[in-house]
Design a protein around this motif. Structure first.
Motif, PDB file in Angstrom:
ATOM      1  N   LEU A 124    -134.924  27.573 -26.303  1.00 18.74           N
ATOM      2  CA  LEU A 124    -135.396  29.137 -26.013  1.00 18.74           C
ATOM      3  C   LEU A 124    -134.932  29.816 -27.244  1.00 18.74           C
ATOM      4  O   LEU A 124    -133.699  29.773 -27.547  1.00 18.74           O
ATOM      5  N   ARG A 125    -135.907  30.818 -27.570  1.00 18.60           N
ATOM      6  CA  ARG A 125    -135.494  31.624 -28.730  1.00 18.60           C
ATOM      7  C   ARG A 125    -134.806  32.973 -28.334  1.00 18.60           C
ATOM      8  O   ARG A 125    -135.025  33.504 -27.346  1.00 18.60           O
ATOM      9  N   CYS A 126    -134.024  33.702 -29.244  1.00 19.45           N
ATOM     10  CA  CYS A 126    -133.324  34.599 -29.191  1.00 19.45           C
ATOM     11  C   CYS A 126    -133.217  35.514 -30.540  1.00 19.45           C
ATOM     12  O   CYS A 126    -132.520  34.688 -31.444  1.00 19.45           O
ATOM     13  N   ASN A 127    -133.470  36.709 -30.465  1.00 15.09           N
ATOM     14  CA  ASN A 127    -133.104  37.373 -31.918  1.00 15.09           C
ATOM     15  C   ASN A 127    -132.549  38.552 -31.646  1.00 15.09           C
ATOM     16  O   ASN A 127    -132.710  39.202 -30.506  1.00 15.09           O
ATOM     17  N   TYR A 128    -131.643  39.175 -32.587  1.00 14.80           N
ATOM     18  CA  TYR A 128    -131.118  40.487 -32.293  1.00 14.80           C
ATOM     19  C   TYR A 128    -130.973  41.175 -33.472  1.00 14.80           C
ATOM     20  O   TYR A 128    -131.361  40.532 -34.462  1.00 14.80           O
ATOM     21  N   SER A 129    -130.843  42.592 -32.971  1.00 12.55           N
ATOM     22  CA  SER A 129    -131.074  43.496 -34.397  1.00 12.55           C
ATOM     23  C   SER A 129    -129.914  44.340 -34.049  1.00 12.55           C
ATOM     24  O   SER A 129    -129.794  45.344 -33.054  1.00 12.55           O
ATOM     25  N   TYR A 130    -128.840  44.109 -34.831  1.00 13.37           N
ATOM     26  CA  TYR A 130    -127.692  44.892 -34.695  1.00 13.37           C
ATOM     27  C   TYR A 130    -127.212  45.144 -36.214  1.00 13.37           C
ATOM     28  O   TYR A 130    -127.479  44.523 -37.150  1.00 13.37           O
ATOM     29  N   GLY A 131    -126.196  46.291 -36.387  1.00  9.35           N
ATOM     30  CA  GLY A 131    -126.049  46.566 -37.720  1.00  9.35           C
ATOM     31  C   GLY A 131    -125.166  45.552 -38.248  1.00  9.35           C
ATOM     32  O   GLY A 131    -125.006  45.054 -39.363  1.00  9.35           O
ATOM     33  N   ALA A 132    -124.092  44.974 -37.561  1.00 13.23           N
ATOM     34  CA  ALA A 132    -123.240  44.018 -37.819  1.00 13.23           C
ATOM     35  C   ALA A 132    -123.380  42.660 -36.561  1.00 13.23           C
ATOM     36  O   ALA A 132    -123.943  42.962 -35.644  1.00 13.23           O
ATOM     37  N   THR A 133    -122.901  41.552 -37.012  1.00 15.47           N
ATOM     38  CA  THR A 133    -123.168  40.382 -35.932  1.00 15.47           C
ATOM     39  C   THR A 133    -122.547  40.949 -34.841  1.00 15.47           C
ATOM     40  O   THR A 133    -121.112  41.150 -34.730  1.00 15.47           O
ATOM     41  N   PRO A 134    -123.156  40.672 -33.807  1.00 15.94           N
ATOM     42  CA  PRO A 134    -122.798  41.312 -32.128  1.00 15.94           C
ATOM     43  C   PRO A 134    -122.032  39.958 -31.725  1.00 15.94           C
ATOM     44  O   PRO A 134    -122.330  38.926 -32.250  1.00 15.94           O
ATOM     45  N   TYR A 135    -121.363  40.165 -30.521  1.00 17.40           N
ATOM     46  CA  TYR A 135    -120.922  39.156 -29.796  1.00 17.40           C
ATOM     47  C   TYR A 135    -122.417  38.713 -29.022  1.00 17.40           C
ATOM     48  O   TYR A 135    -122.941  39.574 -28.780  1.00 17.40           O
ATOM     49  N   PHE A 163    -118.571  34.432 -30.141  1.00 14.25           N
ATOM     50  CA  PHE A 163    -117.642  35.395 -30.655  1.00 14.25           C
ATOM     51  C   PHE A 163    -117.780  35.387 -32.228  1.00 14.25           C
ATOM     52  O   PHE A 163    -117.678  36.302 -33.240  1.00 14.25           O
ATOM     53  N   SER A 164    -117.109  34.311 -32.710  1.00 14.73           N
ATOM     54  CA  SER A 164    -116.985  33.877 -34.279  1.00 14.73           C
ATOM     55  C   SER A 164    -116.764  32.496 -34.246  1.00 14.73           C
ATOM     56  O   SER A 164    -116.810  31.749 -33.411  1.00 14.73           O
ATOM     57  N   GLY A 165    -116.551  32.013 -35.598  1.00 18.07           N
ATOM     58  CA  GLY A 165    -116.290  30.557 -36.006  1.00 18.07           C
ATOM     59  C   GLY A 165    -117.495  29.623 -36.020  1.00 18.07           C
ATOM     60  O   GLY A 165    -118.611  30.019 -36.537  1.00 18.07           O
ATOM     61  N   ASP A 166    -117.340  28.385 -35.183  1.00 12.00           N
ATOM     62  CA  ASP A 166    -118.166  27.485 -35.478  1.00 12.00           C
ATOM     63  C   ASP A 166    -119.586  28.062 -34.682  1.00 12.00           C
ATOM     64  O   ASP A 166    -119.644  28.532 -33.702  1.00 12.00           O
ATOM     65  N   THR A 167    -120.602  27.986 -35.577  1.00 10.42           N
ATOM     66  CA  THR A 167    -121.993  28.381 -35.168  1.00 10.42           C
ATOM     67  C   THR A 167    -122.699  27.709 -34.177  1.00 10.42           C
ATOM     68  O   THR A 167    -123.706  28.151 -33.854  1.00 10.42           O
ATOM     69  N   LEU A 168    -122.199  26.372 -33.894  1.00  8.30           N
ATOM     70  CA  LEU A 168    -122.699  25.742 -32.764  1.00  8.30           C
ATOM     71  C   LEU A 168    -121.902  25.611 -31.456  1.00  8.30           C
ATOM     72  O   LEU A 168    -120.646  25.472 -31.705  1.00  8.30           O
TER      73      LEU A 168
END
Lengths: 117, 111
Positions: free
Chosen positions: A21-32, A51-56
Protein backbone atom coordinates in the motif's frame (compact mmCIF):
# COMPACT_ATOMS: atom_id res chain seq x y z
CA UNK A 1 0.93 22.71 2.93
CA UNK A 2 1.56 19.52 4.83
CA UNK A 3 -0.22 16.56 3.31
CA UNK A 4 -0.36 12.79 3.13
CA UNK A 5 -1.36 11.08 -0.09
CA UNK A 6 -2.56 7.54 -0.58
CA UNK A 7 -2.92 7.13 -4.33
CA UNK A 8 -4.89 3.89 -4.21
CA UNK A 9 -8.48 4.17 -3.05
CA UNK A 10 -9.20 0.46 -3.29
CA UNK A 11 -6.94 -2.56 -3.71
CA UNK A 12 -8.00 -6.17 -4.17
CA UNK A 13 -5.58 -9.03 -3.60
CA UNK A 14 -5.90 -12.77 -3.34
CA UNK A 15 -5.41 -14.45 -0.02
CA UNK A 16 -1.80 -15.50 0.32
CA UNK A 17 -0.56 -12.90 -2.14
CA UNK A 18 1.80 -10.11 -1.24
CA UNK A 19 0.58 -6.59 -0.56
CA UNK A 20 1.97 -3.11 -0.91
CA UNK A 21 0.00 0.00 0.00
CA UNK A 22 1.46 3.30 -1.09
CA UNK A 23 1.86 6.46 0.94
CA UNK A 24 3.56 9.71 0.06
CA UNK A 25 3.99 12.74 2.26
CA UNK A 26 4.68 16.38 1.67
CA UNK A 27 6.32 18.11 4.60
CA UNK A 28 9.16 20.59 4.96
CA UNK A 29 11.20 18.10 6.95
CA UNK A 30 10.80 14.37 7.39
CA UNK A 31 7.83 13.89 9.65
CA UNK A 32 6.99 11.09 12.01
CA UNK A 33 5.10 8.47 9.98
CA UNK A 34 2.40 6.00 10.93
CA UNK A 35 0.13 3.35 9.51
CA UNK A 36 -3.26 2.68 11.08
CA UNK A 37 -5.81 0.00 10.27
CA UNK A 38 -9.57 0.33 10.70
CA UNK A 39 -11.96 -2.58 10.46
CA UNK A 40 -15.57 -1.73 9.54
CA UNK A 41 -17.29 0.18 12.32
CA UNK A 42 -14.22 0.02 14.50
CA UNK A 43 -11.61 2.43 15.80
CA UNK A 44 -8.07 3.06 14.66
CA UNK A 45 -5.38 0.55 15.46
CA UNK A 46 -1.72 1.51 15.11
CA UNK A 47 0.15 -0.94 12.91
CA UNK A 48 3.59 0.64 13.00
CA UNK A 49 5.47 3.91 13.22
CA UNK A 50 8.66 5.50 11.99
CA UNK A 51 10.46 8.13 14.03
CA UNK A 52 14.08 7.75 12.92
CA UNK A 53 16.81 5.17 12.41
CA UNK A 54 16.31 1.95 10.50
CA UNK A 55 14.21 2.72 7.44
CA UNK A 56 12.47 -0.66 7.50
CA UNK A 57 10.09 -0.86 10.43
CA UNK A 58 8.24 -3.88 11.65
CA UNK A 59 4.73 -3.71 12.98
CA UNK A 60 2.00 -5.89 14.29
CA UNK A 61 0.13 -8.57 12.33
CA UNK A 62 3.13 -9.24 10.09
CA UNK A 63 3.17 -5.80 8.47
CA UNK A 64 6.25 -3.79 7.69
CA UNK A 65 6.88 -0.41 6.11
CA UNK A 66 9.84 1.13 4.40
CA UNK A 67 10.71 4.79 4.64
CA UNK A 68 12.34 6.23 1.53
CA UNK A 69 13.42 9.81 1.95
CA UNK A 70 14.29 10.27 -1.74
CA UNK A 71 10.74 9.35 -2.73
CA UNK A 72 8.98 10.91 0.28
CA UNK A 73 7.30 7.56 0.70
CA UNK A 74 6.36 5.22 3.49
CA UNK A 75 4.81 2.17 1.85
CA UNK A 76 3.20 -0.61 3.83
CA UNK A 77 3.89 -4.21 2.92
CA UNK A 78 2.91 -7.71 3.89
CA UNK A 79 4.38 -10.83 2.28
CA UNK A 80 1.21 -12.92 2.48
CA UNK A 81 -2.22 -11.50 3.28
CA UNK A 82 -4.92 -13.23 5.23
CA UNK A 83 -8.68 -12.78 4.83
CA UNK A 84 -8.69 -11.01 8.21
CA UNK A 85 -6.51 -8.24 6.76
CA UNK A 86 -9.48 -6.86 4.85
CA UNK A 87 -9.93 -3.36 6.24
CA UNK A 88 -9.24 0.32 5.60
CA UNK A 89 -5.63 1.39 5.95
CA UNK A 90 -4.60 4.92 6.76
CA UNK A 91 -1.18 6.46 6.47
CA UNK A 92 -0.58 9.42 8.77
CA UNK A 93 2.15 11.92 9.55
CA UNK A 94 3.08 14.35 12.28
CA UNK A 95 5.65 17.15 11.93
CA UNK A 96 9.00 16.42 13.44
CA UNK A 97 9.86 18.16 16.65
CA UNK A 98 12.42 16.84 19.08
CA UNK A 99 9.95 16.89 21.94
CA UNK A 100 6.88 16.27 19.78
CA UNK A 101 5.28 19.41 21.08
CA UNK A 102 1.72 20.25 20.31
CA UNK A 103 1.59 18.78 16.84
CA UNK A 104 -1.31 17.13 15.13
CA UNK A 105 -1.56 13.97 13.11
CA UNK A 106 -2.63 14.33 9.48
CA UNK A 107 -4.21 11.34 7.78
CA UNK A 108 -4.26 10.25 4.18
CA UNK A 109 -7.56 9.42 2.51
CA UNK A 110 -7.17 5.71 3.16
CA UNK A 111 -6.93 2.58 1.05
CA UNK A 112 -9.64 -0.04 1.28
CA UNK A 113 -8.21 -3.55 1.06
CA UNK A 114 -10.38 -6.39 -0.19
CA UNK A 115 -9.16 -9.98 0.02
CA UNK A 116 -10.48 -12.57 -2.38
CA UNK A 117 -10.25 -16.30 -1.68
CA UNK B 1 -2.58 -1.10 29.48
CA UNK B 2 -3.96 2.42 29.71
CA UNK B 3 -6.48 3.41 27.09
CA UNK B 4 -8.61 6.30 25.97
CA UNK B 5 -12.31 5.75 26.53
CA UNK B 6 -15.27 7.47 24.91
CA UNK B 7 -18.94 7.65 25.73
CA UNK B 8 -21.45 7.06 24.38
CA UNK B 9 -20.47 4.62 21.67
CA UNK B 10 -23.45 5.72 19.59
CA UNK B 11 -25.53 8.88 19.87
CA UNK B 12 -28.63 9.62 17.87
CA UNK B 13 -29.99 13.15 17.94
CA UNK B 14 -32.39 15.41 16.13
CA UNK B 15 -31.09 18.23 13.96
CA UNK B 16 -30.71 21.40 15.98
CA UNK B 17 -30.14 19.63 19.26
CA UNK B 18 -27.02 19.98 21.37
CA UNK B 19 -24.79 16.97 21.93
CA UNK B 20 -21.85 16.41 24.21
CA UNK B 21 -19.36 13.70 23.40
CA UNK B 22 -17.21 12.57 26.27
CA UNK B 23 -13.70 11.26 26.44
CA UNK B 24 -11.45 10.14 29.24
CA UNK B 25 -7.85 10.50 28.08
CA UNK B 26 -4.94 8.56 29.50
CA UNK B 27 -4.27 10.01 32.91
CA UNK B 28 -0.77 11.48 32.54
CA UNK B 29 -1.23 12.79 29.01
CA UNK B 30 -1.02 16.49 28.30
CA UNK B 31 -2.29 16.91 24.73
CA UNK B 32 -5.83 16.15 23.67
CA UNK B 33 -7.45 15.97 20.29
CA UNK B 34 -10.74 15.46 18.52
CA UNK B 35 -10.91 13.97 15.05
CA UNK B 36 -13.91 13.29 12.84
CA UNK B 37 -14.55 10.69 10.18
CA UNK B 38 -17.58 11.01 7.96
CA UNK B 39 -18.69 7.59 6.75
CA UNK B 40 -16.36 6.31 4.06
CA UNK B 41 -14.07 9.30 4.22
CA UNK B 42 -10.73 10.22 5.75
CA UNK B 43 -10.06 10.98 9.37
CA UNK B 44 -10.04 14.77 9.77
CA UNK B 45 -8.49 16.87 12.50
CA UNK B 46 -10.92 19.05 14.41
CA UNK B 47 -9.10 20.53 17.37
CA UNK B 48 -6.16 20.15 19.71
CA UNK B 49 -6.11 21.18 23.35
CA UNK B 50 -3.20 21.78 25.68
CA UNK B 51 -2.79 23.55 28.99
CA UNK B 52 -6.52 24.14 29.23
CA UNK B 53 -6.88 25.96 25.98
CA UNK B 54 -7.30 25.28 22.29
CA UNK B 55 -3.94 25.02 20.54
CA UNK B 56 -5.15 24.62 17.01
CA UNK B 57 -8.47 24.13 15.27
CA UNK B 58 -9.45 23.29 11.74
CA UNK B 59 -11.90 25.07 9.48
CA UNK B 60 -14.49 22.45 10.41
CA UNK B 61 -14.36 23.55 14.05
CA UNK B 62 -16.66 26.54 13.77
CA UNK B 63 -18.62 28.39 16.43
CA UNK B 64 -21.00 25.46 16.83
CA UNK B 65 -18.20 23.40 18.33
CA UNK B 66 -16.53 23.76 21.70
CA UNK B 67 -14.22 21.68 23.84
CA UNK B 68 -13.72 21.57 27.54
CA UNK B 69 -11.76 19.74 30.17
CA UNK B 70 -14.15 20.33 33.03
CA UNK B 71 -12.64 18.29 35.82
CA UNK B 72 -9.07 17.33 34.97
CA UNK B 73 -10.03 13.89 33.70
CA UNK B 74 -12.81 14.27 31.13
CA UNK B 75 -12.40 15.96 27.78
CA UNK B 76 -15.63 16.89 26.03
CA UNK B 77 -16.69 17.99 22.58
CA UNK B 78 -19.92 19.93 22.40
CA UNK B 79 -21.87 20.59 19.24
CA UNK B 80 -24.31 23.36 20.02
CA UNK B 81 -26.85 22.89 17.25
CA UNK B 82 -26.30 19.75 15.25
CA UNK B 83 -26.67 19.61 11.50
CA UNK B 84 -27.21 16.60 9.28
CA UNK B 85 -23.63 16.89 8.04
CA UNK B 86 -22.33 16.47 11.58
CA UNK B 87 -23.18 12.79 11.33
CA UNK B 88 -19.83 11.05 11.64
CA UNK B 89 -17.57 9.02 13.87
CA UNK B 90 -15.80 11.23 16.38
CA UNK B 91 -12.49 10.07 17.76
CA UNK B 92 -10.80 11.44 20.83
CA UNK B 93 -7.05 11.07 21.21
CA UNK B 94 -4.49 11.92 23.83
CA UNK B 95 -0.74 12.10 23.86
CA UNK B 96 1.99 12.31 26.43
CA UNK B 97 5.36 12.89 24.84
CA UNK B 98 5.04 10.47 21.96
CA UNK B 99 2.28 8.60 20.26
CA UNK B 100 -1.33 9.59 19.95
CA UNK B 101 -3.64 7.07 21.53
CA UNK B 102 -7.09 6.99 20.01
CA UNK B 103 -10.32 6.11 21.68
CA UNK B 104 -12.82 3.71 20.07
CA UNK B 105 -14.97 6.55 18.78
CA UNK B 106 -18.51 7.81 19.16
CA UNK B 107 -20.81 7.39 16.20
CA UNK B 108 -23.06 10.45 15.97
CA UNK B 109 -26.18 10.19 13.87
CA UNK B 110 -28.15 13.38 13.25
CA UNK B 111 -31.69 12.88 11.99
Amino acid sequence: AQSVTQPDIHITVSEGASLELRCNYSYGATPYLFWYVQSPGQGLQLLLKYFSGDTLVQGIKGFEAEFKRSQSSFNLRKPSVHWSDAAEYFCAAMPFRSNFGNEKLTFGTGTRLTIIP
Amino acid sequence: EPEVTQTPSHQVTQMGQEVILRCVPISNHLYFYWYRQILGQKVEFLVSFYNNEISEKSEIFDDQFSVERPDGSNFTLKIRSTKLEDSAMYFCASRGTGLLFFGPGTRLTVL
